[in-house]
Design an enzyme around this catalytic site. Structure first.
Site, PDB file in Angstrom:
ATOM      1  N   ARG A   1       1.000  -1.251  -0.060  1.00  0.00           N
ATOM      2  CA  ARG A   1      -0.193  -0.007   0.220  1.00  0.00           C
ATOM      3  C   ARG A   1       0.768   1.276   0.143  1.00  0.00           C
ATOM      4  O   ARG A   1       0.236   2.362  -0.157  1.00  0.00           O
ATOM      5  CB  ARG A   1      -0.836   0.081   1.207  1.00  0.00           C
ATOM      6  CG  ARG A   1      -1.657  -1.222   1.021  1.00  0.00           C
ATOM      7  CD  ARG A   1      -2.953  -1.302   1.922  1.00  0.00           C
ATOM      8  NE  ARG A   1      -3.754  -2.399   1.419  1.00  0.00           N
ATOM      9  CZ  ARG A   1      -4.003  -3.538   2.451  1.00  0.00           C
ATOM     10  NH1 ARG A   1      -3.870  -3.354   3.586  1.00  0.00           N
ATOM     11  NH2 ARG A   1      -4.633  -4.460   1.837  1.00  0.00           N
TER      12      ARG A   1
ATOM     13  N   THR B   1       1.854  -5.639   4.274  1.00  0.00           N
ATOM     14  CA  THR B   1       1.138  -5.117   2.983  1.00  0.00           C
ATOM     15  C   THR B   1       1.241  -3.518   3.337  1.00  0.00           C
ATOM     16  O   THR B   1       0.850  -2.820   2.426  1.00  0.00           O
ATOM     17  CB  THR B   1      -0.268  -5.470   2.667  1.00  0.00           C
ATOM     18  OG1 THR B   1      -0.913  -5.450   3.876  1.00  0.00           O
ATOM     19  CG2 THR B   1       0.029  -7.129   2.454  1.00  0.00           C
TER      20      THR B   1
ATOM     21  N   SER C   1       0.475  -8.426   9.312  1.00  0.00           N
ATOM     22  CA  SER C   1      -0.689  -9.301   8.762  1.00  0.00           C
ATOM     23  C   SER C   1      -0.315 -10.769   9.012  1.00  0.00           C
ATOM     24  O   SER C   1       0.768 -11.097   9.484  1.00  0.00           O
ATOM     25  CB  SER C   1      -0.909  -9.074   7.327  1.00  0.00           C
ATOM     26  OG  SER C   1      -0.851  -7.908   6.828  1.00  0.00           O
TER      27      SER C   1
ATOM     28  N   TRP D   1      -3.046  -4.731  10.068  1.00  0.00           N
ATOM     29  CA  TRP D   1      -2.788  -4.331   8.575  1.00  0.00           C
ATOM     30  C   TRP D   1      -2.782  -3.149   8.007  1.00  0.00           C
ATOM     31  O   TRP D   1      -2.045  -2.919   7.025  1.00  0.00           O
ATOM     32  CB  TRP D   1      -4.121  -4.671   8.047  1.00  0.00           C
ATOM     33  CG  TRP D   1      -4.662  -6.141   8.122  1.00  0.00           C
ATOM     34  CD1 TRP D   1      -5.457  -6.867   8.915  1.00  0.00           C
ATOM     35  CD2 TRP D   1      -4.550  -7.119   7.023  1.00  0.00           C
ATOM     36  NE1 TRP D   1      -5.666  -8.112   8.675  1.00  0.00           N
ATOM     37  CE2 TRP D   1      -4.986  -8.318   7.376  1.00  0.00           C
ATOM     38  CE3 TRP D   1      -3.895  -7.043   5.749  1.00  0.00           C
ATOM     39  CZ2 TRP D   1      -5.283  -9.561   6.726  1.00  0.00           C
ATOM     40  CZ3 TRP D   1      -3.817  -8.340   5.210  1.00  0.00           C
ATOM     41  CH2 TRP D   1      -4.630  -9.320   5.480  1.00  0.00           C
TER      42      TRP D   1
ATOM     43  N   ASN E   1      -8.858  -9.320  13.074  1.00  0.00           N
ATOM     44  CA  ASN E   1      -9.697 -10.350  13.881  1.00  0.00           C
ATOM     45  C   ASN E   1      -8.819 -11.165  14.801  1.00  0.00           C
ATOM     46  O   ASN E   1      -7.724 -11.262  14.523  1.00  0.00           O
ATOM     47  CB  ASN E   1     -10.430 -11.031  12.820  1.00  0.00           C
ATOM     48  CG  ASN E   1      -9.327 -11.861  11.907  1.00  0.00           C
ATOM     49  OD1 ASN E   1      -8.678 -11.373  11.017  1.00  0.00           O
ATOM     50  ND2 ASN E   1      -8.937 -12.945  12.166  1.00  0.00           N
TER      51      ASN E   1
ATOM     52  N   ASP F   1     -14.614 -12.147  10.914  1.00  0.00           N
ATOM     53  CA  ASP F   1     -13.470 -11.466  10.539  1.00  0.00           C
ATOM     54  C   ASP F   1     -13.787  -9.703  10.253  1.00  0.00           C
ATOM     55  O   ASP F   1     -13.351  -9.387   9.203  1.00  0.00           O
ATOM     56  CB  ASP F   1     -13.267 -12.059   8.888  1.00  0.00           C
ATOM     57  CG  ASP F   1     -11.957 -11.660   8.549  1.00  0.00           C
ATOM     58  OD1 ASP F   1     -10.950 -11.078   9.134  1.00  0.00           O
ATOM     59  OD2 ASP F   1     -11.776 -11.811   7.324  1.00  0.00           O
TER      60      ASP F   1
ATOM     61  N   ASP G   1     -12.358  -7.113  11.137  1.00  0.00           N
ATOM     62  CA  ASP G   1     -11.136  -6.274  11.461  1.00  0.00           C
ATOM     63  C   ASP G   1     -11.406  -4.987  11.805  1.00  0.00           C
ATOM     64  O   ASP G   1     -12.187  -4.212  11.086  1.00  0.00           O
ATOM     65  CB  ASP G   1      -9.856  -6.174  10.499  1.00  0.00           C
ATOM     66  CG  ASP G   1      -9.569  -7.806   9.961  1.00  0.00           C
ATOM     67  OD1 ASP G   1      -9.625  -8.486  10.935  1.00  0.00           O
ATOM     68  OD2 ASP G   1      -8.778  -7.567   9.014  1.00  0.00           O
TER      69      ASP G   1
ATOM     70  N   ARG H   1     -15.429  -1.949  10.131  1.00  0.00           N
ATOM     71  CA  ARG H   1     -15.873  -2.874   9.195  1.00  0.00           C
ATOM     72  C   ARG H   1     -17.249  -3.494   9.696  1.00  0.00           C
ATOM     73  O   ARG H   1     -18.032  -3.974   8.872  1.00  0.00           O
ATOM     74  CB  ARG H   1     -14.752  -4.001   9.247  1.00  0.00           C
ATOM     75  CG  ARG H   1     -14.737  -5.072   7.979  1.00  0.00           C
ATOM     76  CD  ARG H   1     -13.444  -5.658   7.808  1.00  0.00           C
ATOM     77  NE  ARG H   1     -13.345  -6.861   7.586  1.00  0.00           N
ATOM     78  CZ  ARG H   1     -12.302  -7.509   7.050  1.00  0.00           C
ATOM     79  NH1 ARG H   1     -11.139  -6.958   6.902  1.00  0.00           N
ATOM     80  NH2 ARG H   1     -12.416  -8.631   6.595  1.00  0.00           N
TER      81      ARG H   1
END
Lengths: 253, 529
Positions: free
Chosen positions: B129, B173, B188, B239, B257, B300, B302, B327
């Site tokens: 990213r 990432t 991650s 992340w 998560n 999940d 996150d 999320r």
């Protein structure tokens, strides 16, 4: 020569519990497309002795593990080795059960196809029109139950995963009726769409492309199909024959 | 007036180019240097707002490509470029850094680390990213879990630190965050049963300054929310690049998560500090406060969305706030000094909670857990939001968000921990197609009250940029790059870029001209008037 085969057989020895657990997993993960008991649906039926893409357990495991994304089969979720073994056990048990006997006669079905005008909209082996999906390999893509429904009541489930575009599981061949700013009304099937534009093909096969901002109305006719329902146009036996013919398309030759 | 301002700022950039330095003070003062884009989210408050005004709602229809850069590798491009002193620093998938001449897009240097063929990347595509910059260095976190410092002028490696062992599923990432003398990085790997952490490294040497685990060990505060040995594989990925408040000296970072993702049987309890926002003391990494959005998550969801910092009057006094469009379908506003919960507003369809109680805890509906046969729940497995950035405009005081309106059939499965393999305990089937859609929405940042929305054909995976020119830039999964009126959401300009947009827009100026950049497909596009 015999020894490795024996080892392989032992490695994949499948207990009744595995089959039971595999059935439970299958109903959650696979039945939406492959049908309960693997009788097929939007995806092919699996209750046959030989699966073209999964002739041995390792290739079946790879498909369960990774899906076949370019053919529209997703990996629904990651599975453990144990869960893969259970799914393999269940899928193989389907193939050992009595094969689903096709009620119809595929030779007769071919004749029904010819005389009913199907080829004005569909292609088989390079012959036919482009208004509807290419059917050349439809037998390995769809189960017989799905094909039957598509003939009797095509609007009940528009096809998905036939074309590469549009992706994202949008309904394909969705009937559209748009009205331009000048009041011109245009109908056809959706070819593609994004947030700002829409493309459709009319009954003459003509491509039309619009910016949405230039349209007064965009009617997406969910629940309709451009294909006529053959419920009242064909005899029951003719439907059986046509399903048998379509189910045979794309199989190993 | 605006042109003069841009000219002055450009001259300032040229002056700083001579020293070729990007000191911490310059990044901290990013709001006064809008020609540059010095950190992933544009400023430490993570607002992704550009103060440039040249491209405006009056002239954006004349926007045209200035140059395009084609990536050398295929793969999803999620990079946000960094621009300083005539150079643009981008990352290419999976972990390549490339410096481009910002005027022409011509490469100046490129660096690709030696990534082993058996690198373990479970939980996302092999993406990156973006970089961080500080002084004369550029920093990248790689998929094989190295944090590498490169010389900004040549791309030569200055130091290379192994953050953790990729064999156990750790990988990176995100763009690092550069603060005063330190590089902050997350990790991650919660899909392989890692124990997550946030690290700080000395920017000059690459030596680790501190590590804060997102899952406490036995005896530490929060360890009572884990059973038995479950904490060891408790997940809590970090992340996405966080935010920083220099005055409070606090780092704000979201956590992902718990592991395994979709089967919580072996980890009864709230599973702190997963699916939470942590406020860490930049000095030593100590957790000043935490706020958990989704206790004992099994979907999940996150909390690794961007935490956005802003100050606003609330109930008669100015407060320092942090907001996250989580999320899990709710937009949260917290006091960023102490983590006090202030409000939560539902921003996409959800079927898992009867709202949020006065303490900020969700009132979870029974029967919404994943199951073997599948449980349909909204929002989807990717969430109402995900890693891509929202934007906050200090001018309109609106929070701009690209929302995903889609549900998922959630499945529970076995989870069997083996180092470096998937430890997920299930998964999901997204209920996409014509029933799902996306929307760019603007709401009052302090209250969550919806101001406008602009619908997208499908749920997006691309972020937003708001600008002082009165615009919001965004991208669609189908490749449309577009500009909306920041006041009312009306579309003013769009262009088909020919590949899915899974990146965040940013803006910069050079030679007195403003540009907007976005990655689409396997290319980076730069637009100007």
């Amino acid at each position: 020569m015999f020894v490795p085969i024996l080892i392989a057989a032992l490695a994949f020895s499948q207990s009744p519990t595995d089959v039971q657990k595999g059935k439970q997993l299958f109903e959650g993960l696979c039945s939406r497309c492959h049908g309960f008991d693997g009788t097929g649906g939007e995806g092919p039926n699996l209750n046959r002795p030989m699966l073209t893409r999964a002739q041995d357990d390792e290739s079946l495991r790879a498909i369960i593990r990774d899906g076949i994304p370019d053919r529209g089969m997703p990996r629904v979720r990651r599975t453990t080795d144990n869960e893969q073994r259970q799914l393999i056990a269940y899928v193989r048990s389907l193939g050992r059960a009595a094969p689903a006997t096709a009620a119809g006669d595929r030779q007769k079905g071919s004749a029904v196809y010819q005389r009913s005008g199907c080829s004005s909209c569909h292609i088989i082996d390079g012959q036919g029109g482009v208004v509807g999906p290419d059917l050349s390999t439809i037998g390995v893509q769809r189960g017989p139950g799905y094909l039957r429904q598509a003939l009797l009541d095509p609007a009940a489930a528009l096809p998905r995963g036939v074309q590469v575009i549009p992706s994202r599981n949008l309904d394909e061949f969705l009937p559209l009726r748009v009205v331009t700013r000048e009041g011109r009304q245009v109908s056809g099937a959706r070819v593609n769409e994004d947030t700002f534009t829409i493309q459709l093909r009319d009954a003459n096969g003509q491509l039309l492309s619009f910016r949405k901002a230039d349209l007064r109305e965009i009617n997406k006719e969910f629940g309709k199909s451009l294909m006529p329902a053959y419920k009242d146009r064909l005899q029951a036996a003719e439907v059986d024959d046509l399903v048998a013919y379509l189910s045979s398309l794309g199989g190993a030759k | 007036m605006n042109r003069l301002l841009i000219l002055l700022l450009s001259l300032m950039s040229i002056a700083t180019a001579a020293s070729a330095q990007i000191p911490y003070q310059r990044i901290a003062g990013a709001d006064g240097d809008p020609s540059s884009w010095l950190t992933y989210s544009g400023n430490y408050q993570a607002q992704r707002f550009s103060a440039l005004t040249q491209i405006s709602r009056q002239n954006v229809t004349q926007l045209k490509p200035a140059w395009v850069y084609q990536m050398r590798n295929s793969g999803i491009v999620e990079t946000t470029p960094i621009v300083a002193d005539g150079v643009m620093y981008i990352t290419e998938p999976p972990s390549t850094v490339t410096a481009l001449d910002v005027r022409t897009g011509r490469p100046l240097w490129t660096y690709t680390p030696n990534i082993p063929n058996d690198v373990i990347i479970i939980g996302s595509p092999p993406v990156n990213r973006g970089v961080a910059v500080l002084d004369d260095l550029v920093f990248i976190g790689t998929v094989h879990t190295h944090l590498i410092a490169l010389d900004r002028r040549s791309g030569a490696v200055r130091w290379d630190t192994v953050v953790d062992d990729n064999k156990n599923g750790y990988y990176m990432t995100l763009a690092p965050l550069a603060i005063d003398g330190k590089i902050i990085i997350g990790i991650s790997g919660a899909e392989t049963g890692i124990r997550g952490f946030i690290d700080a490294y000395d920017a000059k040497t690459g030596k680790r300054a501190w590590r804060t685990y997102t899952v406490p060990a036995p005896g530490e505060p929060g360890s009572e929310t884990w059973k038995g040995e479950s904490w060891k594989n408790g997940g809590g990925s970090t992340w996405v690049t966080g935010a920083f408040d220099p005055a409070l000296n606090l780092i704000y970072w979201g956590t992902g998560n718990p592991g395994p993702d979709w089967n919580g049987d072996e980890r009864p309890g709230d599973n702190l500090y997963t699916c939470a926002l942590l406020a860490l003391d930049a000095k030593d990494g100590k957790i000043k406060w935490h706020f958990q959005f989704t206790p004992h998550d099994v979907h999940d969801w996150d909390a690794t969305e961007i935490p956005v910092l802003f100050d606003a009057a609330l109930n008669g006094r100015t407060r320092k706030l942090v907001a996250m469009a989580n999320r899990n379908a709710f937009y949260y506003v917290l006091d960023r000094e102490n983590g006090q919960f202030l409000s939560a507003t539902q921003y996409v369809k959800q079927t898992w909670a009867d709202g949020i109680d006065e303490k900020g805890r969700p009132k979870v509906k029974p029967g919404t857990e994943p199951s073997i046969e599948g449980t349909l729940v909204y929002p989807d497995i990717t969430g109402g939001a995900n890693w891509f950035s929202p934007s906050y405009s200090p001018q309109t005081k609106l929070f701009y968000h690209a929302a995903r309106e889609v549900g998922t059939m959630y499945y529970k499965g076995e989870a069997d921990y083996k180092p470096g393999t998937a430890f997920t305990g299930g998964g999901g089937r997204r209920m996409d197609g014509d029933v799902s859609y996306g929307a760019v929405r603007a709401w009052e940042a302090t209250t969550g009250k919806l101001k406008w929305e602009f619908k997208l054909l499908t749920p997006p995976m691309a972020g937003l940029l708001s600008t002082a020119g009165g615009l919001v830039f965004g991208g669609a999964e189908e490749g449309n790059f577009f500009a909306l009126d920041a006041e009312n959401g009306k579309p003013i300009w769009d262009l088909q870029l020919g590949g899915a947009i899974r990146s965040n827009p940013m803006s910069f100026a050079v030679d007195g001209k403003q540009y907007v950049a976005i990655a689409a497909g396997s290319a980076l596009f730069v637009f100007g008037l």
